[in-house]
Design a protein around this motif. Structure first.
Motif, short mmCIF file in Angstrom:
data_model
loop_
_atom_site.label_atom_id
_atom_site.label_comp_id
_atom_site.label_asym_id
_atom_site.label_seq_id
_atom_site.Cartn_x
_atom_site.Cartn_y
_atom_site.Cartn_z
N ILE A 1 3.93 -9.34 -1.52
CA ILE A 1 4.43 -7.65 -1.47
C ILE A 1 3.47 -6.56 -1.77
O ILE A 1 2.52 -7.27 -2.78
CB ILE A 1 5.52 -7.44 -2.71
N VAL A 2 2.82 -5.51 -1.26
CA VAL A 2 1.39 -4.75 -1.35
C VAL A 2 2.58 -3.28 -1.79
O VAL A 2 3.06 -2.79 -1.66
CB VAL A 2 1.10 -4.38 -0.13
N VAL A 3 1.81 -2.81 -3.39
CA VAL A 3 1.76 -1.48 -3.70
C VAL A 3 0.78 -0.80 -3.15
O VAL A 3 -0.70 -1.20 -3.14
CB VAL A 3 2.12 -1.45 -5.47
N THR A 4 0.71 0.11 -2.14
CA THR A 4 -0.72 0.73 -1.08
C THR A 4 0.08 1.98 -1.13
O THR A 4 1.67 3.08 -1.23
CB THR A 4 -0.46 0.11 -0.97
N HIS A 5 -0.74 2.97 -1.48
CA HIS A 5 -1.17 4.70 -0.50
C HIS A 5 -1.38 4.44 0.89
O HIS A 5 -1.68 5.39 0.82
CB HIS A 5 -1.56 5.69 -1.74
N GLU A 6 -1.21 3.55 1.33
CA GLU A 6 -2.09 3.20 2.72
C GLU A 6 -1.32 3.53 3.71
O GLU A 6 -0.16 2.70 4.56
CB GLU A 6 -3.00 2.01 2.99
N ALA B 1 7.57 -15.48 4.87
CA ALA B 1 7.05 -14.91 5.63
C ALA B 1 6.93 -12.98 6.04
O ALA B 1 6.40 -12.94 7.06
CB ALA B 1 7.00 -15.62 6.55
N GLU B 2 7.80 -12.81 4.84
CA GLU B 2 8.32 -10.93 4.98
C GLU B 2 7.48 -10.25 4.91
O GLU B 2 6.79 -10.59 3.03
CB GLU B 2 9.35 -10.68 4.50
N ALA B 3 6.55 -9.33 4.92
CA ALA B 3 5.61 -8.28 4.47
C ALA B 3 6.44 -7.22 3.95
O ALA B 3 6.63 -6.98 4.71
CB ALA B 3 4.10 -7.99 5.51
N VAL B 4 6.23 -6.60 2.81
CA VAL B 4 7.05 -5.97 2.81
C VAL B 4 6.09 -4.65 1.42
O VAL B 4 5.21 -5.23 0.77
CB VAL B 4 8.23 -5.80 1.25
N CYS B 5 5.66 -3.45 2.28
CA CYS B 5 5.28 -2.20 1.10
C CYS B 5 5.92 -1.23 0.31
O CYS B 5 6.86 -1.05 0.63
CB CYS B 5 4.31 -1.24 2.52
N VAL B 6 5.60 -0.95 -0.47
CA VAL B 6 5.88 -0.22 -2.17
C VAL B 6 5.32 0.81 -2.01
O VAL B 6 3.74 0.64 -2.37
CB VAL B 6 6.15 -1.28 -3.06
N ILE B 7 6.19 2.03 -1.45
CA ILE B 7 5.23 3.16 -1.79
C ILE B 7 5.43 4.02 -2.46
O ILE B 7 7.11 3.77 -2.98
CB ILE B 7 5.01 3.60 -0.40
N GLY B 8 5.09 4.91 -3.22
CA GLY B 8 5.66 5.91 -4.21
C GLY B 8 4.48 6.45 -5.24
O GLY B 8 4.05 5.99 -5.34
#
Length: 251
Positions: free
Chosen positions: A190-195, A27-34
């Motif tokens: 797991i969300v790869v995003t630039h937002e 149930a965790e939401a993790v955003c990956v940025i870079g």
């Protein structure tokens, strides 16, 4: 729910992932940025074995994904993935796009598959487009249909690989609203995003990657608003400054 240990991935002489350690709770939401080329998309593709890791361990629950004897199809049935491109079948209606994998992979009958499709199209706000073809939809609508297709398989985990990067800015919000709802419903993501605004609002944790490693991670207000590392600060300065300039130009 997900445990990644010392994950490496090379393409020939190019080492893209250089020892990733990451845990994601249920149930965790993790955003990956870079920055581009930092290994973010490769990380997602290694989780569901679209890319085979060079070394290291990936486990989902009690199943080791990187075990050579693992049932890859069974693993992928537990994971939904949404790509930058929508990958809808152009000759099928929205409902047919959402039911085809249910019928062929999960062996659901037509009536059950269509019931599940209808429920998920309603969930993403596309009930009125069920009989349309992809060419009749906007980019945002196509991406929401792709999300409905993934959800119809009943995944335990959703992976998003920059799902708004190919969309016009005006319609990005509709897709992010659907993802925001999934996070509120307790979907592990797991969300790869630039937002960055989306990451601030939705992410339980933000992970910053650069050069194939995790540079830092933590709560959104920590990583985005008060980063500890100079590499993170430089990246965010480049990303956030154009957005601030656009806001300043508004009447």
């Amino acid at each position: 729910m997900i445990e990644i240990r010392d994950l490496h991935k090379s393409f020939g002489e190019l080492e893209v992932l250089k020892g990733i350690d990451l845990r994601v709770a249920q149930a965790e939401a993790v955003c990956v940025i870079g920055p581009s080329g930092s290994g973010k998309s490769t990380l997602l593709r290694c989780i569901n074995l679209l890319e085979t890791p060079s070394s290291g361990r990936v486990a989902i629950g009690d199943v080791e994904v990187t075990d050579p004897d693992v049932d890859i199809d069974a693993i992928r049935r537990r994971i939904g993935m949404v790509f930058q491109q929508f990958n809808l079948f152009p000759h099928l209606t929205v409902t047919e796009n959402v039911t085809i994998a249910q019928r062929r992979v999960l062996r659901r009958d037509k009536a059950e598959a269509e019931r599940v499709a209808a429920a998920n199209l309603e969930r993403v706000g596309l009930s009125d487009k069920s009989g349309a073809y992809p060419a009749q939809l906007s980019g945002g609508q196509q991406q929401r249909a792709a999300i409905a297709r993934a959800l119809a398989m009943g995944p335990e985990l959703m992976l998003f690989d920059e799902p708004t990067s190919s969309l016009d800015p005006e319609i990005v919000g509709d897709v992010l609203a659907v993802m925001r709802g999934l996070a509120q419903d307790g979907m592990t993501m797991i969300v790869v995003t630039h937002e960055m605004n989306f990451a601030r609002e939705v992410a339980d944790r933000v992970v910053f990657m650069d050069g194939g490693v995790i540079v830092e991670q933590g709560a959104a207000e920590q990583v985005i608003d008060n980063p500890a590392h100079e590499r993170t600060r430089k990246f965010l300065t480049r990303v956030l400054r154009p957005a601030a300039a656009e806001l300043a130009d508004l009447p």
